[in-house]
Design an enzyme around this catalytic site. Structure first.
Site, PDB file in Angstrom:
ATOM      1  N   SER B 218       0.840  -1.206   0.000  1.00  0.00           N
ATOM      2  CA  SER B 218       0.000   0.000   0.000  1.00  0.00           C
ATOM      3  C   SER B 218       0.872   1.253   0.000  1.00  0.00           C
ATOM      4  O   SER B 218       0.556   2.245  -0.646  1.00  0.00           O
ATOM      5  CB  SER B 218      -0.914   0.006   1.217  1.00  0.00           C
ATOM      6  OG  SER B 218      -0.166   0.206   2.389  1.00  0.00           O
ATOM      7  N   ARG B 222       0.248   3.499  -3.302  1.00  0.00           N
ATOM      8  CA  ARG B 222      -0.426   4.780  -3.082  1.00  0.00           C
ATOM      9  C   ARG B 222       0.292   5.879  -3.860  1.00  0.00           C
ATOM     10  O   ARG B 222      -0.328   6.641  -4.607  1.00  0.00           O
ATOM     11  CB  ARG B 222      -0.429   5.121  -1.592  1.00  0.00           C
ATOM     12  CG  ARG B 222      -1.134   6.426  -1.282  1.00  0.00           C
ATOM     13  CD  ARG B 222      -1.146   6.728   0.197  1.00  0.00           C
ATOM     14  NE  ARG B 222      -1.912   5.738   0.933  1.00  0.00           N
ATOM     15  CZ  ARG B 222      -1.382   4.835   1.719  1.00  0.00           C
ATOM     16  NH1 ARG B 222      -0.088   4.789   1.895  1.00  0.00           N
ATOM     17  NH2 ARG B 222      -2.147   3.972   2.335  1.00  0.00           N
ATOM     18  N   ASN B 226      -1.270   7.525  -7.439  1.00  0.00           N
ATOM     19  CA  ASN B 226      -1.581   8.955  -7.521  1.00  0.00           C
ATOM     20  C   ASN B 226      -0.820   9.626  -8.639  1.00  0.00           C
ATOM     21  O   ASN B 226      -1.374  10.411  -9.406  1.00  0.00           O
ATOM     22  CB  ASN B 226      -1.232   9.636  -6.192  1.00  0.00           C
ATOM     23  CG  ASN B 226      -2.381   9.598  -5.218  1.00  0.00           C
ATOM     24  OD1 ASN B 226      -3.326  10.356  -5.345  1.00  0.00           O
ATOM     25  ND2 ASN B 226      -2.306   8.687  -4.272  1.00  0.00           N
TER      26      ASN B 226
END
Lengths: 156, 291
Positions: B218, B222, B226
């Site tokens: 994660s 992440r 993005n």
């Protein structure tokens, strides 16, 4: 978008960069920051101390001034007292000197009077004697009646 | 823009922009640069994304060189502009580390600083117009060029796995093998009955194991997600320039607006990556006292 050897290379370069940052970048900057912090703290402490010292000095100066004023006032009072004392003293001295002079003058006058009286007396005696002599020219011997004349003089 | 053989279509343009400059072994045994996504994936694991490596390492070297230069001349006196700037960043990071990390470890603050500044610089490459650097690269004969290293999962996984290794290392060091094993097996299900507890151990291990392994995944996805999405939108907006003067003008406005918004994402993702690193390391340093 494939996972490949790039990952391993990235991993090792990442480790290298972190090591470099920890070894060569962090310590000097942290040292500078800490030193500056210390300098500022010292400066603030010194300023605080200076302020306190100034306050103390001001207080002491005030005390000293008050003390000096008090002393000056005391001195002036003493001087005034002394001056009046001196005046009184000289007044007394002058008075006694006058008295003395007066007495001396009086004594002198008395002496003069006595002396004049004495002179007068002896002159009266001489006059009386010469008068009597002239009256009793031949009968009275001055020497023989000296005692009598002396007594007469003393009784004058 | 498109290399020979690839039609200048919208999907071709996008595919071209999302292709790394991959160096590896061709199926015929020769080494070289892959032309196209299929060739790149055929190279397998033994391949390097030259553009990712060039930009990420280049930016890191730039950042380390600048900070090192400033750090060497750092004085306790009145700081100059460069020193002020560096101190401001370092103070900001130090504040964050002090706020989130309760243990005592001299590695954490430099680690957080390196991650934050490095990721920030890599993310900022996203604000360079999408076609500019690839266009220059094409002009000097480089067929593919993906300029934002953090849109390559290799880069984000590289950093996240680095952090994960540190988490494992400090977990073992601080809690000991027994403490770490206990943490993985004795939670969240507990029982006073030893037989029931034995039954719970594999369940706990499964749950905590997933929990542990989810961290680097994660952590890296992440950041990657993005930035990848952000760049994707820049590419889509760039496509509007070929749609006539009105759509093109609208594209200019959109690109500007998205760039402004993206500055926020760029900063935020770098910050989140740093804070999560600090938090994971803090968790690794915490010795449970309820056993």
């Amino acid at each position: 978008m494939n996972i490949n050897l790039t990952l391993i290379v990235q991993l090792f370069s990442f480790a290298l960069f972190v090591w470099f940052c920890m070894k060569f970048i962090w310590p000097p900057i942290m040292a500078a920051l800490d030193e500056r912090k210390q300098t500022i703290a010292d400066g603030l402490a010194a300023a605080e101390r200076g302020k306190r010292e100034q306050e103390l000095a001001e207080k002491r100066a005030k005390e000293l001034l008050a003390e000096t004023k008090e002393q000056a006032a005391e001195l002036i009072a003493q001087a005034q007292k002394r001056a009046s004392e001196i005046v009184e003293e000289s007044k007394g001295e002058a008075r006694s000197e006058g008295q003395r002079l007066l007495e001396a003058a009086r004594a002198e006058i008395d002496q003069e009077v006595n002396r004049a009286k004495e002179q007068l007396r002896s002159q009266v005696v001489a006059l009386a004697v010469s008068g009597a002599g002239k009256v009793l020219a031949r009968e009275i011997d001055a020497k023989a009646h000296a005692d009598l004349l002396e007594e007469l003089v003393a009784n004058l | 823009m498109a290399v020979e053989g690839e039609a200048l279509t919208a999907s071709g343009y996008i595919r071209h922009h999302l292709q790394n400059l991959t160096f590896g072994q061709h199926p015929d045994g020769s080494w070289g640069i892959a032309h196209g996504a299929e060739e790149a994936s055929e190279m397998g694991f033994l391949a390097l994304h030259l553009d990712t490596l060039f930009f990420s390492i280049g930016l890191a070297v730039l950042f380390l060189w600048f900070f090192h230069k400033v750090g060497k001349q750092a004085s306790a006196g009145v700081p100059g502009a460069a020193q002020n700037f560096v101190e401001w960043i370092i103070d900001f990071i130090n504040e964050n580390v002090r706020g989130s990390f309760s243990g005592k470890n001299d590695l954490v603050a430099p680690l957080a600083a390196t991650l934050f500044i490095w990721i920030l610089l890599q993310n900022l490459m996203d604000l360079v117009p999408v076609d500019l650097i690839p266009w220059i690269a094409t002009a000097i004969g480089i067929p593919y060029m993906k300029v934002v290293p953090t849109t390559d999962p290799n880069a984000t996984f590289g950093m996240a796995i680095g952090v994960f290794i540190l988490v494992l290392y400090y977990s073992f060091k601080m809690k000991g093998a027994k403490g770490f094993a206990a943490e993985l097996t004795l939670h969240p299900f507990e029982s006073k009955n030893p037989f029931v507890m034995v039954l719970f151990v594999p369940i706990n291990l499964l749950l905590e194991g997933v929990n542990l392994l989810a961290k680097p995944v994660s952590h890296s996805l992440r950041l990657f997600g993005n930035l990848y999405a952000g760049e994707m939108i820049f590419i889509l907006i760039a496509l509007m320039y070929s749609g006539g003067i009105f759509i093109g003008a609208f594209g200019v406005v959109l690109q500007w607006a998205w760039a402004v918004f993206h500055v926020l994402i760029v900063l935020l993702q770098a910050f989140i990556f740093m804070v999560l690193t600090i938090v994971y390391l803090d968790m690794a340093h915490q010795v449970p006292d309820d056993h």
